[in-house]
Design an enzyme around this catalytic site. Structure first.
Site, PDB file in Angstrom:
ATOM      1  N   GLU A 191      12.049   2.707  14.297  1.00  0.00           N
ATOM      2  CA  GLU A 191      11.090   3.691  13.782  1.00  0.00           C
ATOM      3  C   GLU A 191       9.848   3.619  14.653  1.00  0.00           C
ATOM      4  OE1 GLU A 191       9.784   2.707   9.780  1.00  0.00           O
ATOM      5  OE2 GLU A 191       9.743   0.561  10.239  1.00  0.00           O
ATOM      6  N   LEU A 218      11.085   1.237   7.229  1.00  0.00           N
ATOM      7  CA  LEU A 218      10.524   1.653   5.948  1.00  0.00           C
ATOM      8  C   LEU A 218      11.328   2.844   5.413  1.00  0.00           C
ATOM      9  CD1 LEU A 218       7.927   1.100   4.111  1.00  0.00           C
ATOM     10  CD2 LEU A 218       7.234   3.332   4.958  1.00  0.00           C
ATOM     11  N   TYR A 246       0.829  -1.209   0.000  1.00  0.00           N
ATOM     12  CA  TYR A 246       0.000   0.000   0.000  1.00  0.00           C
ATOM     13  C   TYR A 246       0.861   1.256   0.000  1.00  0.00           C
ATOM     14  CZ  TYR A 246       0.987   0.980   4.961  1.00  0.00           C
ATOM     15  OH  TYR A 246       1.603   1.309   6.144  1.00  0.00           O
ATOM     16  N   LYS A 254       6.515  -2.133   2.025  1.00  0.00           N
ATOM     17  CA  LYS A 254       5.321  -1.518   2.635  1.00  0.00           C
ATOM     18  C   LYS A 254       4.109  -2.429   2.466  1.00  0.00           C
ATOM     19  CE  LYS A 254       3.355   3.144   3.083  1.00  0.00           C
ATOM     20  NZ  LYS A 254       3.464   3.252   4.532  1.00  0.00           N
TER      21      LYS A 254
HETATM   22  C1  LIG Z   1       6.393   1.918   9.617  1.00  0.00           C
HETATM   23  C2  LIG Z   1       6.469   3.221   8.911  1.00  0.00           C
HETATM   24  N1  LIG Z   1       7.609   3.942   8.962  1.00  0.00           N
HETATM   25  C3  LIG Z   1       7.720   5.141   8.362  1.00  0.00           C
HETATM   26  C4  LIG Z   1       6.658   5.717   7.678  1.00  0.00           C
HETATM   27  C5  LIG Z   1       6.816   7.080   7.042  1.00  0.00           C
HETATM   28  O1  LIG Z   1       6.883   7.003   5.649  1.00  0.00           O
HETATM   29  P1  LIG Z   1       6.397   8.201   4.721  1.00  0.00           P
HETATM   30  O2  LIG Z   1       7.207   9.397   5.099  1.00  0.00           O
HETATM   31  O3  LIG Z   1       6.713   7.726   3.352  1.00  0.00           O
HETATM   32  O4  LIG Z   1       4.952   8.390   4.961  1.00  0.00           O
HETATM   33  C6  LIG Z   1       5.449   5.013   7.586  1.00  0.00           C
HETATM   34  C7  LIG Z   1       4.335   5.611   6.838  1.00  0.00           C
HETATM   35  O5  LIG Z   1       3.307   5.080   6.608  1.00  0.00           O
HETATM   36  C8  LIG Z   1       5.353   3.739   8.216  1.00  0.00           C
HETATM   37  O6  LIG Z   1       4.207   3.031   8.162  1.00  0.00           O
END
Ligand SMILES: Cc1ncc(COP(=O)(O)O)c(C=O)c1O
Length: 282
Positions: free
Chosen positions: A179, A203, A33, A146
């Site tokens: 994270e 991620l 997603y 993701k």
């Molecule tokens: C586990 C995780 N880490 C980091 C992020 C941040 O990513 P982004 O800046 O691309 O939204 C997300 C965003 O959905 C996430 O689910």
């Protein structure tokens, strides 16, 4: 105009969009997603999201899906919604089949997109700061993909709420800070920004990337290195970054105040920069 969905090239009310009970996303979390922010009626950082979607699908050996088609769908449904500040959610599952762990050879990926009104405009002041807890990272070893397999994230977020905190920060072995449940973590110490390097354990966040690139342009390096929770607790600032999160100062972790206990200049500077990027997006 109601909040809308996109499915099989058609735009319809979200309540009318359906997937099969034999969708592999439903039965095996065999789906990926993206969450994209719509601002001024336009999807922000769209190409970066499409690139990451492609990366996720390739990593899982998904059947080919035209990114041009995905892009067209996003633009079409977001425009039709007429929502200026939207949250665009898109999911691609490997496809439908009779339940079996082994995917069929020829599968048709299932793309669905929804557009909803954002709770708040992205162009708003910095949060006064929230608290977080730390939790052991019980997720799988490919958090760089993701996938919709978000049960550990949902459970960690629930645990945070039960403890009166806003979010949870995942710790790896040796208390390494990875994270948060839906955002990346940065710390600031003596004017230097630090964040976890890109490995299979986090991620590759797009907001994270935008921040690192903008710092590099200004001649400031963000240090991408492993650090433990002790360094986080002793930092001058802690903040989260993410599409929905934007930039969120964390002023307390496991009931210990961070720095002055108030948001710091690092988070404020990044938010200003991010808002400028959103305003001037091409
Ligand atoms: C586990 C995780 N880490 C980091 C992020 C941040 O990513 P982004 O800046 O691309 O939204 C997300 C965003 O959905 C996430 O689910």
């Amino acid at each position: 105009v109601p909040e809308l969905a996109y499915q099989n090239g058609k735009i319809l009310p979200i309540s009318e969009a359906m997937v099969s009970v034999e969708d592999r996303g439903y039965q095996f979390a065999d789906a990926v997603y993206e969450v994209i922010m719509g601002s001024q009626g336009r999807p922000f950082a769209l190409q970066k999201h499409l690139n990451r979607l492609h990366r996720s699908m390739s990593a899982l050996d998904f059947p080919e899906l035209s990114l041009d088609l995905v892009k067209e769908g996003i633009l079409k449904v977001n425009e039709a919604s007429e929502i200026p500040d939207s949250v665009i959610y898109l999911q691609v599952s490997r496809g439908n089949q009779v339940r079996s762990h082994l995917p069929e050879r020829e599968m048709n990926p299932v793309l669905t997109i929804t557009v909803r009104r954002a709770d708040e405009t992205p162009v708003r002041p910095l949060s006064p700061g929230v608290s977080a807890i730390t939790v052991p990272d019980e997720r799988w070893g490919r958090c760089d993909i993701k996938t919709v397999q978000l049960l550990p994230n949902a459970m960690a977020k629930t645990r945070a709420e039960k403890n009166g905190a806003s979010d949870a920060i995942f710790l790896g072995p040796e208390n390494v800070v990875r994270e948060a449940t839906s955002s990346n973590v940065f710390i600031v110490k003596d004017g230097v920004f630090y964040t976890h390097p890109l490995t299979p354990n986090i991620l590759p966040g797009i907001t994270r990337e935008i921040f690192i690139q903008s710092q590099a342009k200004a001649g400031h390096e963000v240090v991408e290195e492993i650090f433990s929770v002790e360094r986080l607790l002793g930092a001058d600032e802690v903040f989260l970054t993410g599409t929905i999160t934007r930039v969120l100062p964390i002023t307390k972790v496991d009931d210990i105040p961070i720095g002055t206990g108030r948001p710091g200049p690092g988070a404020a500077a990044f938010l200003e920069l991010l808002i400028e990027e959103i305003r001037t997006q091409k």
